[in-house]
Scaffold this motif. Structure first.
Motif, PDB file in Angstrom:
ATOM      1  N   LYS A 261       0.831  -1.197   0.000  1.00  0.00           N
ATOM      2  CA  LYS A 261       0.000   0.000   0.000  1.00  0.00           C
ATOM      3  C   LYS A 261       0.872   1.258   0.000  1.00  0.00           C
ATOM      4  O   LYS A 261       0.843   2.053   0.953  1.00  0.00           O
ATOM      5  CB  LYS A 261      -0.937   0.005   1.206  1.00  0.00           C
ATOM      6  N   PRO A 262       1.697   1.462  -1.051  1.00  0.00           N
ATOM      7  CA  PRO A 262       2.567   2.654  -1.091  1.00  0.00           C
ATOM      8  C   PRO A 262       1.773   3.945  -1.117  1.00  0.00           C
ATOM      9  O   PRO A 262       2.313   5.016  -0.812  1.00  0.00           O
ATOM     10  CB  PRO A 262       3.373   2.465  -2.372  1.00  0.00           C
ATOM     11  N   GLU A 263       0.488   3.869  -1.473  1.00  0.00           N
ATOM     12  CA  GLU A 263      -0.327   5.080  -1.488  1.00  0.00           C
ATOM     13  C   GLU A 263      -0.553   5.626  -0.077  1.00  0.00           C
ATOM     14  O   GLU A 263      -1.019   6.764   0.082  1.00  0.00           O
ATOM     15  CB  GLU A 263      -1.673   4.795  -2.159  1.00  0.00           C
ATOM     16  N   GLN A 264      -0.207   4.822   0.944  1.00  0.00           N
ATOM     17  CA  GLN A 264      -0.382   5.271   2.322  1.00  0.00           C
ATOM     18  C   GLN A 264       0.815   6.080   2.839  1.00  0.00           C
ATOM     19  O   GLN A 264       0.867   6.424   4.014  1.00  0.00           O
ATOM     20  CB  GLN A 264      -0.621   4.072   3.243  1.00  0.00           C
ATOM     21  N   ILE A 265       1.784   6.374   1.969  1.00  0.00           N
ATOM     22  CA  ILE A 265       2.886   7.243   2.378  1.00  0.00           C
ATOM     23  C   ILE A 265       2.299   8.568   2.862  1.00  0.00           C
ATOM     24  O   ILE A 265       1.464   9.160   2.167  1.00  0.00           O
ATOM     25  CB  ILE A 265       3.857   7.501   1.205  1.00  0.00           C
TER      26      ILE A 265
END
Length: 393
Positions: A261-265
């Motif tokens: 879930k890199p969008e949660q950076i």
């Protein structure tokens, strides 16, 4: 939650350099009460640390770390508060040490036995800070000479073990992929590699063995190098905006990041952080074609490569020896032979990391058969489906 955080520092990871990051992490509510095990294994800041660098191999240091983790585990059990979670952090060669300690305890190597102390089942993530996952390149004459001197004398075994293509690094990369390809844990272990864009030691493609898994990812951080990735760049910079943002990212990676879930950076970090995707893997066959002494790549090896590519319409990967003409005089010198062996072992582990489903074949003549035989003796995890030896030594 009762948590153990294991940190294996790099070669020159003195306690003073790590103090800013660790002091801030110790104050975080998310890990309040956690037990820390900091493994400052070797370096240049005192005689004891330097003597370890001079005499102890990475394999020995990994066993030391494994035993220290197990001591902490047993102490927690005796106290009535066993660990619920273990986070493993490693910087530079510390990444190799902490991964090796895990694999040994897990019984991941052929003929090895799983540790009776079940701490590996509690590891939830590996956070690797510029870990030298492929080893370092001996890319000039001086470095290559020191590595060969280390191989011949046994001194500075760290250099011998961590150079690109060493038996240690090759075994670790192969065993890592095989173990986690058949991982039986209830939850996948997160694998996070963090790399500075100015790192001159570790390359983007060096961590393919980490990124091969859905729960593995590599993040690039702008404007930092191998040495200052985990600490402020200079004196009196702990309060700088740049360090505060980098600290927030390191804290998030260590405690909260989910690789899938890199969008949660966190939004304030996205401008300075890039997700580095892995190369796509597909099922194929890899053939090594290695010529002998008094021969070169322009002879039968090149012709055979062309023939294989034409017959298979390019669906088979051919890896040809790169050392050019290799005379009988050159073969006489052990350090020149070792360079070729390291090249072969590195190429094997790289191709395997790029595509764990590949089938390996080998075609070799004379010195090529020597390279194969020496590699099979050193790398227990290396396997081939079919081997053709011509003029075998």
């Amino acid at each position: 939650m009762k948590r153990l955080i294991v940190l294996a520092t790099g070669t020159d990871g003195s306690p003073q350099k790590w103090r800013p990051l660790l002091n801030q992490l110790h104050e975080e509510d998310l890990i309040a009460g956690s037990k820390w095990l900091t493994f400052n294994h070797c370096g240049f800041w005192n005689f004891h640390a330097f003597s370890k660098f001079f005499t102890k191999s990475i394999e020995t240091l990994s066993l030391e770390l494994k035993s220290k983790i197990e001591q902490h585990w047993q102490a927690a059990v005796v106290s009535g508060e066993p660990f619920d979670d273990i986070i493993c952090i490693g910087h530079s060669i510390g990444g190799l040490i902490v991964r090796q300690a895990y694999l040994v305890a897990a019984g991941a190597y052929p003929g090895s036995v799983k540790s009776a102390i079940p701490w590996v089942g509690k590891v939830s993530r590996f956070v690797l800070l510029a870990s030298t996952n492929r080893g370092f390149k001996a890319n000039n004459f001086l470095v290559s000479a020191v590595v060969d001197w280390s191989s011949a004398t046994g001194w500075f075994p760290n250099l011998r073990d961590t150079v690109q293509g060493s038996a240690f690094v090759t075994n670790l990369r192969i065993a890592w992929i095989r173990y986690f390809s058949s991982f039986q844990g209830a939850e996948p272990i997160m694998m996070i590699q963090i790399l500075g864009t100015e790192d001159g030691i570790v390359q983007r493609e060096d961590s393919i063995d980490i990124q091969q898994f859905p729960n593995g990812v590599q993040f690039d951080i702008a404007d930092v190098n191998h040495d200052n990735l985990y600490r402020p760049k200079g004196r009196n910079s702990e309060a700088s905006e740049e360090w505060n943002l980098r600290y927030k990212f390191l804290k998030w990676a260590i405690l909260q990041c989910e690789p899938q879930k890199p969008e949660q950076i966190p939004s304030e970090l996205r401008d300075g952080v890039m997700v580095n995707p892995t190369e796509s893997a597909f099922e194929t066959t890899t053939v090594f074609v290695i010529h002998g002494i008094r021969d070169s790549n322009s002879g039968w090896a090149s012709q055979l490569e062309d023939k294989i590519r034409n017959l298979t319409q390019g669906k088979i990967t051919v890896v040809r020896s790169t050392y050019g003409y290799f005379s009988a005089f050159n073969f006489f010198f052990p350090w020149l032979r070792r360079q070729n062996i390291r090249w072969f072992q590195d190429q094997y582990s790289y191709r395997f990391a790029l595509n764990p489903k590949t089938e390996f074949l080998f075609i070799g003549h004379s010195n090529g058969t020597y390279i194969l035989g020496e590699s099979l003796k050193r790398v227990s995890a290396m396997r081939f489906n079919r081997i053709y030896l011509a003029g075998s030594v």
